[in-house]
Design an enzyme around this catalytic site. Structure first.
Site, mmCIF file in Angstrom:
data_model
loop_
_atom_site.group_PDB
_atom_site.id
_atom_site.type_symbol
_atom_site.label_atom_id
_atom_site.label_comp_id
_atom_site.label_asym_id
_atom_site.label_seq_id
_atom_site.Cartn_x
_atom_site.Cartn_y
_atom_site.Cartn_z
ATOM 1 C CB SER A 145 -0.853 0.098 1.348
ATOM 2 O OG SER A 145 -1.389 1.252 1.396
ATOM 3 C CE1 TYR A 158 -4.390 -2.026 4.527
ATOM 4 C CE2 TYR A 158 -3.419 0.144 4.142
ATOM 5 C CZ TYR A 158 -4.030 -1.056 3.552
ATOM 6 O OH TYR A 158 -4.004 -0.911 2.378
#
Length: 258
Positions: A145, A158
């Site tokens: 990401s 995350y």
């Protein structure tokens, strides 16, 4: 080729894009929602629809309902898919989950779920695929990401897990190069998928508007499309990237420049 989180969103897009270029697919998804997440996960019907879309391209799709946190089930699913399809050339570890919360509201259960799915699940996917690649080489693509290369706040588990995916991939790239197995990561900006906790907007607007600029792309878009990420995946599994390994490929509209 193997794709996890294949029932919808980016996983479905990756599967269809690879099928368009001639790949047969092993499609894996949990097909079950998790209590620690504020949004629903995909269903068995979603996974079947991905398989139908692959078949519409004239390619074969083997589906397995598997939690990527379960190493034994992942290996069994991949072994079964390889038996049916005759081999494996690449793996795309795409399955991932996201929570929203400040440092003091994120729970231990959320931490465990996010890290186990995003990081341990990526490892389990790689570990299930590698035995089928060592003799002839191949490609491992791990979806990280933009949060895997910058300190994205309010998603701390995350962000930590996606940084972990980079470290895991770099280590494997070194270890597996001797087998002609390439290992790379892809780093998307926000993409319109089902992984969308609506609470983020409220947390930013009501509590931390100073953090909003961190989430803004440099290019004039709000979100990328799944196909943009799938095209990057296609490059990394193809022979056109045959000497590309250990790369962090950003498809981020410049969000990591901010």
């Amino acid at each position: 080729m193997l794709v996890t989180g294949a029932a919808r969103g980016m996983g479905r897009s990756h599967a269809v894009r690879l099928a368009e270029e001639g790949a047969d697919l092993i499609l894996v998804d949990i097909c079950e929602s998790l209590a620690e997440l504020e949004y629903p996960l995909a269903t068995r019907e979603d996974l079947d629809e991905t398989a139908r879309l692959v078949a519409a391209q004239g390619r074969r799709a083997i589906t397995h309902v598997v939690d990527v946190r379960d190493a034994e089930s992942m290996s069994a699913a991949v072994d079964d898919g390889v038996r049916q399809l005759g081999g494996l050339d690449a793996s795309v570890a795409n399955a991932g989950v996201l929570t929203v919360g400040t440092w003091d509201t994120t729970t231990s259960a959320q931490w465990r779920t996010v890290v186990d799915v995003n990081l341990i699940g990526t490892w389990n996917t790689c570990a299930a695929a590698i035995p089928h690649l060592v003799e002839h080489g191949g490609s491992l693509v791990n979806i990280s990401s933009a949060a895997g290369v910058k300190g994205t706040p309010l998603h701390t588990p995350y962000t930590a897990s996606k940084h972990g995916v980079v470290g895991l991939s770099r280590a494997l790239a070194n270890e597996l190069a001797v087998h002609n197995i390439r290992v790379n990561t892809v780093h998307p900006t926000g993409v319109e998928t089902g992984m969308r906790p609506e609470s983020l907007h409220g947390v930013l607007a009501e509590g931390r508007p100073d953090l909003v600029p961190i989430f803004l792309n440099a290019m004039p878009i709000v979100m990328a499309e799944a196909i943009d990420i799938s095209n990057a995946v296609l490059y990394l599994v193809s022979d056109e990237s045959r000497y590309v390994t250990g790369l962090e490929l950003k498809v981020d509209a410049g969000v990591t420049l901010r």
